[in-house]
Design a protein around this motif. Structure first.
Motif, short mmCIF file in Angstrom:
data_model
loop_
_atom_site.label_atom_id
_atom_site.label_comp_id
_atom_site.label_asym_id
_atom_site.label_seq_id
_atom_site.Cartn_x
_atom_site.Cartn_y
_atom_site.Cartn_z
N GLY A 122 -9.65 -3.24 11.62
CA GLY A 122 -10.67 -3.04 10.59
C GLY A 122 -10.54 -1.68 9.93
N LYS A 123 -10.18 -0.66 10.70
CA LYS A 123 -10.02 0.69 10.14
C LYS A 123 -8.74 0.79 9.31
CE LYS A 123 -12.54 2.68 14.03
NZ LYS A 123 -12.47 3.50 15.26
N ILE A 124 -7.74 0.00 9.66
CA ILE A 124 -6.51 -0.02 8.86
C ILE A 124 -6.77 -0.68 7.50
CG2 ILE A 124 -4.17 -0.95 8.71
CD1 ILE A 124 -4.32 1.32 10.66
N PHE A 125 -7.56 -1.74 7.49
CA PHE A 125 -7.85 -2.46 6.24
C PHE A 125 -9.06 -1.90 5.51
CE2 PHE A 125 -5.21 -5.56 8.41
CZ PHE A 125 -4.48 -6.13 7.38
N GLY A 126 -9.76 -0.96 6.13
CA GLY A 126 -10.94 -0.41 5.50
C GLY A 126 -12.10 -1.38 5.45
N VAL A 127 -12.21 -2.22 6.47
CA VAL A 127 -13.23 -3.26 6.50
C VAL A 127 -14.17 -3.01 7.68
CG1 VAL A 127 -13.64 -5.73 6.84
CG2 VAL A 127 -11.73 -4.96 5.43
N GLU A 128 -15.46 -3.11 7.43
CA GLU A 128 -16.45 -3.01 8.49
C GLU A 128 -17.09 -4.37 8.68
OE1 GLU A 128 -19.35 0.03 8.13
OE2 GLU A 128 -17.90 1.64 7.80
N VAL A 129 -17.09 -4.83 9.93
CA VAL A 129 -17.68 -6.14 10.23
C VAL A 129 -18.62 -6.00 11.42
CG1 VAL A 129 -15.69 -7.43 9.36
CG2 VAL A 129 -15.76 -6.75 11.77
N ASP A 130 -19.50 -6.98 11.57
CA ASP A 130 -20.40 -6.99 12.71
C ASP A 130 -19.60 -7.25 13.98
OD1 ASP A 130 -22.59 -6.61 11.08
OD2 ASP A 130 -22.91 -8.77 10.78
N VAL A 136 -9.45 8.39 8.79
CA VAL A 136 -9.75 7.63 10.00
C VAL A 136 -8.68 6.55 10.21
CG1 VAL A 136 -11.38 6.00 11.02
CG2 VAL A 136 -12.21 8.09 9.94
N ALA A 137 -8.11 6.04 9.14
CA ALA A 137 -7.03 5.05 9.25
C ALA A 137 -5.83 5.63 10.00
CB ALA A 137 -6.61 4.58 7.86
N THR A 138 -5.60 6.92 9.84
CA THR A 138 -4.50 7.57 10.57
C THR A 138 -4.78 7.57 12.06
OG1 THR A 138 -3.94 8.98 8.69
CG2 THR A 138 -3.21 9.71 10.88
N LEU A 139 -6.01 7.86 12.44
CA LEU A 139 -6.38 7.85 13.85
C LEU A 139 -6.23 6.44 14.43
CD1 LEU A 139 -9.53 10.16 13.82
CD2 LEU A 139 -7.16 10.77 14.32
N ALA A 140 -6.59 5.44 13.63
CA ALA A 140 -6.41 4.05 14.08
C ALA A 140 -4.93 3.74 14.29
CB ALA A 140 -7.01 3.09 13.06
N VAL A 186 -8.00 -1.09 -0.63
CA VAL A 186 -6.57 -0.87 -0.87
C VAL A 186 -6.12 0.55 -0.52
CG1 VAL A 186 -4.72 -0.91 -2.59
CG2 VAL A 186 -6.47 -2.71 -2.59
N PRO A 187 -6.81 1.62 -0.95
CA PRO A 187 -6.36 2.96 -0.56
C PRO A 187 -6.32 3.15 0.95
CG PRO A 187 -7.93 3.09 -2.37
CD PRO A 187 -7.95 1.68 -1.90
N THR A 188 -7.29 2.58 1.67
CA THR A 188 -7.29 2.69 3.13
C THR A 188 -6.11 1.94 3.72
OG1 THR A 188 -9.70 2.90 3.20
CG2 THR A 188 -8.61 2.23 5.22
N LEU A 189 -5.85 0.74 3.19
CA LEU A 189 -4.72 -0.03 3.69
C LEU A 189 -3.42 0.71 3.43
CD1 LEU A 189 -3.55 -2.63 4.87
CD2 LEU A 189 -3.58 -3.62 2.56
N PHE A 190 -3.29 1.33 2.27
CA PHE A 190 -2.09 2.11 1.97
C PHE A 190 -1.95 3.26 2.96
CE2 PHE A 190 -0.43 6.00 0.04
CZ PHE A 190 0.86 5.61 -0.27
N MET A 191 -3.04 3.96 3.22
CA MET A 191 -2.99 5.09 4.14
C MET A 191 -2.65 4.63 5.56
SD MET A 191 -3.20 8.38 4.07
CE MET A 191 -4.16 8.74 2.57
N GLY A 192 -3.21 3.50 5.97
CA GLY A 192 -2.92 2.98 7.31
C GLY A 192 -1.47 2.59 7.46
N ILE A 193 -0.92 1.93 6.42
CA ILE A 193 0.49 1.53 6.46
C ILE A 193 1.39 2.75 6.46
CG2 ILE A 193 2.31 0.36 5.17
CD1 ILE A 193 0.20 -1.63 4.21
N LEU A 194 1.04 3.76 5.65
CA LEU A 194 1.82 5.00 5.63
C LEU A 194 1.83 5.66 7.00
CD1 LEU A 194 3.33 7.28 4.16
CD2 LEU A 194 1.08 8.26 3.57
#
Length: 599
Positions: free
Chosen positions: A164-172, A365-369, A194-202
């Motif tokens: 969820g942190k890689i995709f920038g999505v918050e779910v219950d 936070v995506a980097t930490l994930a 999209v920017p979060t997903l890009f950062m996570g993939i990077l």
């Protein structure tokens, strides 16, 4: 008397539990050792700082609380532990177990911080008590199969919870992992940032590339720096990307956590499981390093070190900690010689808290994930599962059950461990219920072997049985039944010899069984002999009177002495040729005479 000796030794060793560092502190007078430890300590700190922040988020805490759990903890654990290279602090599995333990309490952020510290205090107290009472051996109830299945499942659970942190999505968050993943799968196509997903993939790409092509470099630190700079330059936060934000500057203060006493009972069982698993994880790492350094380890001393480290984490706003495999491997490869390397790491974390926290504001936070995902990937091990299948399929079955139940009950990981322990004990009891009992004959190599397995002749008038196992209430009936069946299969049997060299423990039921079987054989006209009992077993049989009842002329420390006595007593009335010569079933001749003097 045994209890008195145990208490005396426990009290005598208690004073030594606070000075284990005497074993290595003298080495620091050598400049080369100090230099090596400083380099190793700095190297570990470069990995520890970003990892600690990532694992704190996994535990449901703000990132800087991971640094709080990495300041004094490595120092205390190094001073009071027995391993010189073990690096302690936040780790992935214990972080997730912390989050799972606190989730049912429905706490806000401030309360979560308090209760995480309380959990560390409870786990540390349990470890400290076990260490001082020299009960570190209790962790042996966590078999290798349980740990193996748990580690593989925990790695998948931890990694999946970071998606969820890689995709920038918050779910219950659902009650179980599959509920959460379903919510995530539904949300990803519609809500991916999209920017979060890009950062996570990077971040993932950088971590993998550094690990693959530059393993000697602190790839985690470089990844954190690069993605932080990219986030700052591109205005990542303004685009909706989640960053660490303001990190309070300064060292953590000593503070006793505030809590509702009614919640203690809810945390005791998770705290106990965290205490056991954190120690198992840490001691496994310590043993792996000790096998290379040939240094002595003490399970009880390591338990004390872990207990004190968790207590310190609890009063310094941290949360439960353990030994880290990845950071310990880094320390060893960097040349760490003593516990001073961990002291250096803790000092650098303190310096970071004092002066460098403003630099962490734009850390995604995506980097930490991504750091967590790559870190736990090393926990997934398939080869040991295949190996356990080859060794014992029961063990592989236990690992398989623990793996599946851990995933099913996730994030409540401890339930899989409970089930694994129960199944392991059940299999152990099942195996001891049916110990190995075989009739033996002389093998061609001069030893006594399983007559049925190696297709060797036996005798209708004399049988020598080898019993492999302890003799207690669970299996005494099995042995009695097998011996009685042996008599039924050989109507002409005159002599039975029971070789009990493998028996190390005997209880009242086992001793009574021997008495019953002896009396039954006597009434049936069968002479009963026992060979090669251990000294302590002989002493028990003497105390109970069975030794005198059977007679010292029917209990021998060597099998050949028993055979000589039987041959002298019975002469040609019993056939012992199969115990003197190698007589395969397909050989009708007299066999090959063996000259080796086998006891």
């Amino acid at each position: 008397m045994a209890m008195k000796e145990y208490l005396f030794e426990t009290l005598n060793e208690a004073k030594l539990r606070f000075v284990p560092f005497h074993a290595w502190i003298g080495d620091l007078k050598h400049p080369a050792v100090v230099k090596a430890d400083i380099i190793a300590g700095i190297t570990v700190a470069l990995v520890l700082i970003p990892q600690a922040m990532a694992y704190a988020q996994l535990a449901g805490l703000p990132p800087h609380y991971g640094l709080y759990a990495s300041f004094m903890v490595p120092i205390i654990a190094a001073i009071f532990g027995s391993s010189r290279q073990l690096q302690n602090g936040p780790v992935a599995v214990i972080s997730l177990m912390t989050a799972a333990a606190l989730a049912p309490l429905d706490l806000n952020v401030e309360q979560t911080v308090m209760y995480a510290a309380l959990l560390a205090l409870l786990a540390g107290g349990i470890q400290l008590i076990l260490g001082f009472l020299r009960l570190g051996i209790l962790v042996d109830f966590l078999s290798h199969s349980v740990v193996l299945g748990f580690a593989n499942a925990a790695a998948l659970v931890i990694a999946s919870l970071q998606l969820g942190k890689i995709f920038g999505v918050e779910v219950d968050t659902g009650t179980y992992l599959h509920d959460t993943l379903w919510n995530l799968a539904v949300a990803i196509p519609r809500e991916t940032h999209v920017p979060t997903l890009f950062m996570g993939i990077l971040a993932l790409a950088l971590l993998i590339l550094f690990k693959r092509f530059a393993p000697k470099l602190p790839g985690i630190l470089f990844t954190v720096i690069i993605t932080t700079v990219v986030a700052w330059v591109t205005g990542y936060a303004a685009l909706g990307g989640v960053v660490v934000g303001d990190v309070p500057a300064g060292l953590p203060s000593f503070a006793w956590p505030e809590y509702d006493s009614t919640h203690i009972k809810d945390l005791m069982l998770p705290a106990a499981m965290i205490a056991f698993l954190s120690f198992v994880e840490a001691f496994s790492v310590a043993k792996a390093v000790a096998s290379k350094t040939r240094q002595r380890l003490s399970a009880n001393q390591e338990m004390v070190g872990k207990g004190l480290a968790n207590l310190v984490a609890g009063i310094m706003q941290g949360y439960p900690v353990s030994g880290s495999f990845s950071r310990t491997a880094i320390a060893f490869d960097a040349g760490a010689k003593t516990g001073f390397a961990a002291v250096v790491s803790g000092i650098i974390v303190g310096i970071t808290l004092l002066f460098l926290t403003p630099l962490m504001y734009h850390l995604p936070v995506a980097t930490l994930a991504a750091v967590i995902i790559v870190a736990v990937a090393s926990l997934i091990q398939i080869a040991p599962l295949i190996h356990s299948w080859k060794v014992n399929r029961h063990d592989c079955f236990v690992a398989f059950v623990v793996f599946n139940t851990t995933i099913y009950f996730a994030p409540h990981l401890e339930k899989g461990v409970y089930i694994g322990i129960a199944i392991s004990l059940a299999f152990y009891i099942y195996r001891t219920m049916r110990p190995h009992l075989v009739e033996v004959s002389r093998h061609k190599d001069g030893t006594y072997g399983d007559a049925k397995l190696f297709s060797m002749h036996t005798s209708d008038s004399l049988a020598l049985f080898r019993y492999d196992g302890d003799l207690y209430f669970v299996n005494a009936g099995y042995l009695e039944k097998q011996l009685v069946n042996a008599v039924a299969d050989k109507p002409g049997l005159k002599v039975i010899i029971l070789d009990i060299e493998a028996v190390d423990q005997i209880d009242t039921t086992g001793e009574e069984m021997l008495t019953h079987i002896f009396e039954w054989f006597r009434e049936a006209g069968i002479d009963f002999y026992i060979t090669r009992p251990k000294f302590k077993i002989t002493e028990i049989l003497k105390r109970t009177g069975f030794y005198d009842k059977l007679g010292d002329d029917h209990i021998f420390s060597r099998r050949r002495d028993a055979l000589a006595t039987i041959q002298h007593k019975y002469g040609d009335l019993v056939d012992i040729e199969h115990l003197r010569y190698y007589k395969p079933i397909d050989n009708a001749g007299p066999g090959i005479e063996i000259t080796r003097d086998e006891p």
